[in-house]
Design an enzyme around this catalytic site. Structure first.
Site, mmCIF file in Angstrom:
data_model
loop_
_atom_site.group_PDB
_atom_site.id
_atom_site.type_symbol
_atom_site.label_atom_id
_atom_site.label_comp_id
_atom_site.label_asym_id
_atom_site.label_seq_id
_atom_site.Cartn_x
_atom_site.Cartn_y
_atom_site.Cartn_z
ATOM 1 N N GLY A 105 -11.653 55.515 0.503
ATOM 2 C CA GLY A 105 -12.024 54.644 1.613
ATOM 3 C C GLY A 105 -12.801 55.438 2.649
ATOM 4 O O GLY A 105 -12.821 56.670 2.639
ATOM 5 N N ARG A 108 -14.309 58.534 7.609
ATOM 6 C CA ARG A 108 -15.007 58.927 8.836
ATOM 7 C C ARG A 108 -16.298 58.135 9.008
ATOM 8 O O ARG A 108 -17.232 58.589 9.653
ATOM 9 C CB ARG A 108 -15.301 60.412 8.835
ATOM 10 C CG ARG A 108 -16.128 60.880 7.648
ATOM 11 C CD ARG A 108 -16.670 62.233 7.938
ATOM 12 N NE ARG A 108 -17.281 62.811 6.760
ATOM 13 C CZ ARG A 108 -17.894 63.973 6.770
ATOM 14 N NH1 ARG A 108 -17.962 64.662 7.884
ATOM 15 N NH2 ARG A 108 -18.436 64.440 5.694
ATOM 16 N N ARG A 198 -19.890 51.051 -4.216
ATOM 17 C CA ARG A 198 -19.870 52.233 -5.078
ATOM 18 C C ARG A 198 -19.189 51.913 -6.395
ATOM 19 O O ARG A 198 -18.455 50.913 -6.483
ATOM 20 C CB ARG A 198 -19.050 53.344 -4.397
ATOM 21 C CG ARG A 198 -19.502 53.664 -2.999
ATOM 22 C CD ARG A 198 -18.313 54.020 -2.105
ATOM 23 N NE ARG A 198 -18.713 54.109 -0.704
ATOM 24 C CZ ARG A 198 -19.119 55.213 -0.102
ATOM 25 N NH1 ARG A 198 -19.124 56.338 -0.767
ATOM 26 N NH2 ARG A 198 -19.494 55.192 1.154
ATOM 27 N N ASP A 267 -17.179 57.827 -6.331
ATOM 28 C CA ASP A 267 -17.284 57.189 -5.014
ATOM 29 C C ASP A 267 -18.621 57.502 -4.366
ATOM 30 O O ASP A 267 -18.956 56.919 -3.335
ATOM 31 C CB ASP A 267 -16.134 57.634 -4.104
ATOM 32 C CG ASP A 267 -15.986 59.147 -4.057
ATOM 33 O OD1 ASP A 267 -15.791 59.753 -5.126
ATOM 34 O OD2 ASP A 267 -16.096 59.718 -2.964
HETATM 35 P P1 AMP Z 1 -17.097 62.962 0.383
HETATM 36 O O1 AMP Z 1 -16.748 64.252 -0.267
HETATM 37 O O2 AMP Z 1 -18.010 63.119 1.565
HETATM 38 O O3 AMP Z 1 -17.592 61.939 -0.579
HETATM 39 O O4 AMP Z 1 -15.766 62.398 1.033
HETATM 40 C C1 AMP Z 1 -14.634 62.098 0.274
HETATM 41 C C2 AMP Z 1 -13.637 61.341 1.103
HETATM 42 O O5 AMP Z 1 -13.144 62.139 2.188
HETATM 43 C C3 AMP Z 1 -14.154 60.059 1.728
HETATM 44 O O6 AMP Z 1 -13.136 59.100 1.627
HETATM 45 C C4 AMP Z 1 -14.418 60.463 3.152
HETATM 46 O O7 AMP Z 1 -14.350 59.355 4.020
HETATM 47 C C5 AMP Z 1 -13.295 61.442 3.408
HETATM 48 N N1 AMP Z 1 -13.588 62.396 4.491
HETATM 49 C C6 AMP Z 1 -14.485 63.419 4.468
HETATM 50 N N2 AMP Z 1 -14.480 64.091 5.633
HETATM 51 C C7 AMP Z 1 -13.571 63.488 6.435
HETATM 52 C C8 AMP Z 1 -13.094 63.712 7.778
HETATM 53 N N3 AMP Z 1 -13.578 64.700 8.536
HETATM 54 N N4 AMP Z 1 -12.146 62.882 8.250
HETATM 55 C C9 AMP Z 1 -11.653 61.893 7.504
HETATM 56 N N5 AMP Z 1 -12.047 61.632 6.241
HETATM 57 C C10 AMP Z 1 -12.990 62.410 5.707
HETATM 58 MG MG MG Z 2 -18.587 60.262 -0.249
#
Ligand code: AMP
Ligand code: MG
Length: 501
Positions: A105, A108, A198, A267
């Site tokens: 989900g 951020r 996605r 995702d």
């Molecule tokens: P990503 O690797 O960018 O695809 O992120 C994977 C998951 O981690 C997603 O659900 C993002 O929303 C969550 N996420 C990444 N960075 C943060 C953060 N600083 N705070 C909260 N959720 C995060």
């Molecule tokens: Mg992502």
């Protein structure tokens, strides 16, 4: 699939009285409740506009005049002031990360709504780094300035390179620090996307065992991205086949320009066929299919040369999620899924070969073309030739490098290539024009990106602005900017990028 499965019709743009041109709609919010949670951005201490993409703002119908008031604009793109008509929400999804299923989900990111452009197109307007959501787990919901500017630079470069991609409308500094091993300036990115649906969105509905939600998502995705399929007899099957085609084409485009996505988790694969999630991505310098930049991709799962295979793997997860709605019986559903997934290989090969032929200035097809391409690539691997510069030199029919002028292997290949060119009716000028249009002169070189981000962190944006100005015209082979063409003098193979930043 009946019409009653469809969400309320997507309306054409209403003429709006908003002076800035906001026309936000909320078709995604009409999907079943398991797909979203209402949540607003968390205001930040001291919003400051770092970069605004005026051409993109204009194409979205946002007039730059009302956007020009710096304080208001900064507040808007930092999440302190919502645009009129926004209904903020976080999207729910699951995904396979490095092969392992997990629920995720928007942790951020917050969707403000869908902007209807003057041309009637629909684009998600999403803030990234705008504060915690119910999906944040232990994260802070925030982002650091460097990675948000990185996404801005690379996504806009990809757009200029002609690759389908989400785009970046603005980056605003928050005036707050985020903690990432050290204290860094925080920022919010405004991402513009055809949608944020996605593969993981489908996996989420499937994991919940909610067939009605799955059907609604299929119908919605078809309506939003594949309206030409609306009358298909088997909507989930038609969608799967169409998504496979778009991903095969997308990954072939990545390979054409030397792009390594770096975190092809399910995702991070959009049904729209746009490149999404600019975390640890980077461009390859020396040609090597094993090229990996991501610090956590120890086994090269997402290496340059593995991207087609991984795309197919991800699409198999989409097919799996769709099984319950592909057919009422399990065996025929599996057969449909397998047939569609097997089709990826030929689709990808077709797009890859077509792209490589264009890089070599070939209009016609000969069975030996694949051999011609593979011979060149093998020679480039052996000699550690720079991917972009070698093809850029060939585009202008120049030898890639004076030091290889006497390499008999290259001389032989070059003679074969010239002979091949002479066997098509198009003349030299036509072939050169084709090559110039498909071989970039400029890509966002890793050492340049790092240097401009370093300066931006110190408050100096001039280097970034200059780089962006180069990257906006990547196929301008006449531009004299040799410093932007040089690969990293130190080699660059040790360059590392970081996710979750
Ligand atoms: P990503 O690797 O960018 O695809 O992120 C994977 C998951 O981690 C997603 O659900 C993002 O929303 C969550 N996420 C990444 N960075 C943060 C953060 N600083 N705070 C909260 N959720 C995060
Ligand atoms: Mg992502």
């Amino acid at each position: 699939m009946s019409l009653s499965d469809l969400p309320a019709p997507i309306r054409p743009a209403d003429p709006s009285s908003d002076p800035a041109g906001w026309r936000l709609e909320h078709s995604y919010a009409q999907l079943p409740a398991l797909f979203h949670v209402a949540v607003a951005p968390t205001p930040v201490r001291a919003p400051r506009l770092v970069v605004l993409n005026r051409p993109l703002a204009e194409s979205l119908g946002l007039s730059s005049n009302p956007l020009a008031d710096d304080e208001e604009t900064a507040a808007l793109f930092a999440g302190n002031r919502l645009p009129p008509g926004s209904v903020p929400l976080a999207q729910a999804y699951a995904g396979h990360q490095y092969g392992h299923f997990t629920t995720l989900g928007d942790g951020r990111a917050i969707l403000l709504g869908e902007q209807i452009t003057p041309r009637g197109e629909r684009f998600d307007i999403q803030l990234k780094g705008s504060g915690p959501t119910p999906f944040s787990r232990r994260g802070d919901g925030r982002a650091a300035l460097g990675p948000m500017l990185r996404e801005y630079i690379i996504s806009e470069a990809m757009h200029a390179l002609g690759v389908p991609t989400t785009r970046s409308l603005a980056v605003a500094a928050t005036g707050e620090d985020v903690w990432r091993q050290s204290s860094l300036p925080g920022a919010v990115l405004t991402r513009v996307a055809a949608s944020h649906i996605r593969v993981g969105t489908f996996e989420w509905a499937a994991a919940r065992g909610d067939e009605a939600a799955l059907r609604a998502l299929v119908a919605y995705t078809v309506r939003r991205h594949f309206p030409e399929l609306a009358e298909a007899g088997n909507l989930p099957q038609a969608l799967l086949v169409a998504v496979i085609e778009r991903q095969a084409s997308l990954v072939a485009q990545w390979l054409r320009i030397g792009f390594v996505h770096g975190v092809m988790n399910t995702d991070n694969m959009a049904l729209s066929g746009e490149t999404i999630d600019y975390g640890p991505c980077a461009f390859m310098d020396a040609y090597d299919p094993a090229t990996v930049f991501s610090s956590i991709d120890a086994h090269g799962r997402y290496a340059y040369g593995n991207q087609a295979r991984i795309a197919q793997w991800n699409l198999a997860r989409l097919a799996e999620a769709l099984l319950p709605v592909l057919h009422v019986e399990k065996q025929p559903a599996l057969a449909l899924a397998n047939e569609a997934i097997a089709g990826f290989t030929a689709r990808f090969q077709h797009h890859w070969l077509a792209g490589m032929r264009r890089k070599l200035g070939l209009f016609t097809e000969e069975p030996q073309d694949e051999g011609l391409i593979e011979t060149l690539l093998a020679w480039m691997l052996k000699t550690k030739a720079d991917f972009t510069n070698t093809f850029a030199a060939l585009a202008l029919d120049m030898r890639p490098d004076p030091t290889v002028r006497d390499d008999p292997e290259f001389i032989q290949w070059h003679a074969d290539w010239l002979a091949r060119l002479s066997r098509q009716s198009q003349d030299a000028a036509e072939s050169e024009a084709l090559r110039r249009a498909h071989n970039p002169a400029f890509i966002p070189r890793n050492h340049h990106v790092e240097a401009v981000l370093g300066a931006a962190n110190e408050g100096d944006l001039r280097a970034m602005e200059r780089l962006l100005e180069i990257l906006v015209a990547p196929y301008d082979h006449t531009r004299h900017a040799p410093e932007y063409r040089l690969p990293n003098a130190a080699g660059g193979a040790d360059y590392r990028t970081f996710c979750g930043t």
